[in-house]
Design a protein around this motif. Structure first.
Motif, PDB file in Angstrom:
ATOM      1  N   TYR A   1      -4.077  -4.230  -7.850  1.00 27.63           N
ATOM      2  CA  TYR A   1      -5.170  -4.799  -7.055  1.00 27.63           C
ATOM      3  C   TYR A   1      -4.505  -5.669  -5.998  1.00 27.63           C
ATOM      4  O   TYR A   1      -4.137  -6.811  -6.242  1.00 27.63           O
ATOM      5  CB  TYR A   1      -6.106  -5.617  -7.950  1.00 27.63           C
TER       6      TYR A   1
ATOM      7  N   SER B   1     -15.941  -8.470  -6.415  1.00 27.92           N
ATOM      8  CA  SER B   1     -14.469  -8.467  -6.427  1.00 27.92           C
ATOM      9  C   SER B   1     -13.889  -8.910  -7.761  1.00 27.92           C
ATOM     10  O   SER B   1     -12.867  -8.375  -8.204  1.00 27.92           O
ATOM     11  CB  SER B   1     -13.927  -9.339  -5.294  1.00 27.92           C
TER      12      SER B   1
ATOM     13  N   ILE C   1     -10.961  -3.466  -0.597  1.00 28.57           N
ATOM     14  CA  ILE C   1     -10.906  -2.690  -1.840  1.00 28.57           C
ATOM     15  C   ILE C   1     -12.315  -2.399  -2.331  1.00 28.57           C
ATOM     16  O   ILE C   1     -12.664  -1.258  -2.645  1.00 28.57           O
ATOM     17  CB  ILE C   1     -10.091  -3.433  -2.919  1.00 28.57           C
TER      18      ILE C   1
ATOM     19  N   GLN D   1      -7.795   4.729  -3.931  1.00 28.82           N
ATOM     20  CA  GLN D   1      -8.301   3.684  -3.048  1.00 28.82           C
ATOM     21  C   GLN D   1      -7.634   2.343  -3.334  1.00 28.82           C
ATOM     22  O   GLN D   1      -7.305   1.586  -2.422  1.00 28.82           O
ATOM     23  CB  GLN D   1      -9.822   3.561  -3.189  1.00 28.82           C
ATOM     24  N   LEU D   2      -7.422   2.039  -4.596  1.00 28.05           N
ATOM     25  CA  LEU D   2      -6.755   0.782  -4.967  1.00 28.05           C
ATOM     26  C   LEU D   2      -5.288   0.784  -4.535  1.00 28.05           C
ATOM     27  O   LEU D   2      -4.749  -0.249  -4.140  1.00 28.05           O
ATOM     28  CB  LEU D   2      -6.859   0.566  -6.480  1.00 28.05           C
TER      29      LEU D   2
ATOM     30  N   HIS E   1     -14.052   0.107  -0.105  1.00 30.25           N
ATOM     31  CA  HIS E   1     -13.620   1.491  -0.271  1.00 30.25           C
ATOM     32  C   HIS E   1     -14.115   2.085  -1.581  1.00 30.25           C
ATOM     33  O   HIS E   1     -14.397   3.287  -1.646  1.00 30.25           O
ATOM     34  CB  HIS E   1     -12.092   1.582  -0.184  1.00 30.25           C
TER      35      HIS E   1
ATOM     36  N   THR F   1      -3.843  -7.969  -2.891  1.00 30.55           N
ATOM     37  CA  THR F   1      -4.556  -8.985  -2.112  1.00 30.55           C
ATOM     38  C   THR F   1      -3.576  -9.989  -1.526  1.00 30.55           C
ATOM     39  O   THR F   1      -2.548 -10.296  -2.138  1.00 30.55           O
ATOM     40  CB  THR F   1      -5.601  -9.716  -2.987  1.00 30.55           C
TER      41      THR F   1
ATOM     42  N   THR G   1       0.828  -1.203   0.000  1.00 24.59           N
ATOM     43  CA  THR G   1       0.000   0.000   0.000  1.00 24.59           C
ATOM     44  C   THR G   1       0.868   1.261   0.000  1.00 24.59           C
ATOM     45  O   THR G   1       1.982   1.265   0.507  1.00 24.59           O
ATOM     46  CB  THR G   1      -0.950   0.036   1.212  1.00 24.59           C
TER      47      THR G   1
ATOM     48  N   THR H   1      -5.091   0.320  -0.390  1.00 20.54           N
ATOM     49  CA  THR H   1      -5.928  -0.677   0.282  1.00 20.54           C
ATOM     50  C   THR H   1      -5.561  -2.088  -0.173  1.00 20.54           C
ATOM     51  O   THR H   1      -5.147  -2.290  -1.315  1.00 20.54           O
ATOM     52  CB  THR H   1      -7.422  -0.404  -0.018  1.00 20.54           C
ATOM     53  N   THR H   2      -5.726  -3.053   0.732  1.00 18.75           N
ATOM     54  CA  THR H   2      -5.409  -4.452   0.448  1.00 18.75           C
ATOM     55  C   THR H   2      -6.540  -5.366   0.903  1.00 18.75           C
ATOM     56  O   THR H   2      -7.100  -5.183   1.984  1.00 18.75           O
ATOM     57  CB  THR H   2      -4.114  -4.877   1.185  1.00 18.75           C
ATOM     58  N   ASN H   3      -6.845  -6.358   0.074  1.00 10.96           N
ATOM     59  CA  ASN H   3      -7.753  -7.439   0.477  1.00 10.96           C
ATOM     60  C   ASN H   3      -6.949  -8.561   1.118  1.00 10.96           C
ATOM     61  O   ASN H   3      -5.720  -8.646   0.951  1.00 10.96           O
ATOM     62  CB  ASN H   3      -8.498  -8.000  -0.734  1.00 10.96           C
TER      63      ASN H   3
END
Length: 314
Positions: free
Chosen positions: A291, A277, A260, A235-236, A263, A293, A216, A239-241
């Motif tokens: 993206y 997702s 993600i 936001q991408l 947000h 994750t 991030t 942020t992390t899934n």
């Protein structure tokens, strides 16, 4: 989750507890329910996404008040400051930390930070104790100074509400048990703190591993106060899934492993995040946007620890 929180407390308040082990077990169970309310009920409701009926959202949002915090203050802190200015130092209130914690590479550093990856778990656990005692009052005053709650009597009315809700919470969560439970007060207080420690640890870890990770970014505004790029790409990037394949885990934490999607689309209920997702991931790939994750929650925690160590040495 409401039952997991309230049933143990009801048993405590009606005097159905005689020994310390059962008392601790009931309080800790209630702490799991408290975290569940925060992540799976209050969170969606205060985003206006639990139901299409906004009255339902309003009243379910009050579950935040029932667990000792305040929905109005939380909406400013989370919906406005965190979701708008994610990972921006000085603007995102989720990374604004006391002097002994450092969550951003742009925050001031001191010698204590070298050890924060070791002691942070205690402060994560105790975070909700601070929340239900002083934090709401501190934030209410600060938010007023920066332009919120400035309508006639709005600040005063909200302050009265905070005091009233907290008196209600402390009454059934601690004060009545101190009179009802036939155990020394220090044991009851310690059991109450154990409830909050479980809640604080669960909630803090879930939210922190979504943003304080190696992948991030922590963007800074330019001289004119503008962040490069558009809000969606921001936001991408910040942020992390994590653990996207675990249905049970996702249910337990209110879908917040799909941070993600949350947000990007905070007005959509978390039960839809899994289906969304795939669309989000494909679109990010199409436009060359990261993206982020992590396959497992354990892996996400380890990466979070790594970042805390790095932030302590930078």
């Amino acid at each position: 989750m409401l039952a997991v929180f309230f049933v143990p407390l009801i048993l405590i308040n009606i005097g159905a507890v005689g020994g310390p082990w059962l008392l601790f077990a009931l309080y800790i169970t209630s702490g799991i329910g408290m975290a569940g309310i925060g992540m799976g009920i209050m969170h969606d409701a205060n985003h206006g996404s639990y139901s299409k009926n906004q009255k339902v959202n309003k009243y379910l949002g009050y579950t935040m008040n029932l667990i000792g915090a305040n929905a109005t203050v939380w909406k400013i802190q989370h919906n406005v400051l965190h979701h708008t200015y994610t990972n921006i130092e000085g603007a995102d209130d989720d990374i604004n930390a006391p002097f002994f914690l450092r969550f951003s590479p742009h925050a001031k550093k001191n010698g204590l930070h070298r050890f924060q990856y070791l002691y942070i778990w205690f402060f994560y656990g105790m975070s909700t104790v601070s929340w239900v005692t002083t934090k709401d009052f501190i934030r209410l005053g600060r938010y007023r100074k920066i332009g919120f709650l400035n309508k006639k009597n709005e600040f005063r009315n909200e302050l009265i509400k905070i005091i009233g809700w907290k008196l209600l919470y402390y009454s059934y969560a601690l004060i009545i048990p101190l009179f009802i439970v036939p155990l020394p007060p220090w044991i009851i207080i310690l059991a109450f703190l154990s409830m909050h420690f479980v809640t604080g640890l669960l909630i803090s870890i879930i939210f922190q591993v979504a943003h304080i990770m190696p992948s991030t970014e922590f963007p800074l505004p330019d001289e004119e106060g503008v962040i490069e790029g558009d809000w969606f790409a921001h936001q991408l990037a910040t942020t992390t899934n994590f653990a996207p394949k675990s249905r049970l885990f996702s249910w337990l934490i209110g879908g917040l492993n799909y941070q993600i999607e949350h947000h990007l689309l905070p007005n959509i209920c978390h039960v839809h995040y899994k289906k969304i997702s795939g669309i989000v991931a494909d679109t990010a790939l199409e436009y060359g946007i990261p993206y982020n994750t992590k396959r497992t929650f354990a892996g996400a925690i380890m990466d979070h620890i790594g970042v805390l160590r790095k932030l302590g040495k930078m």
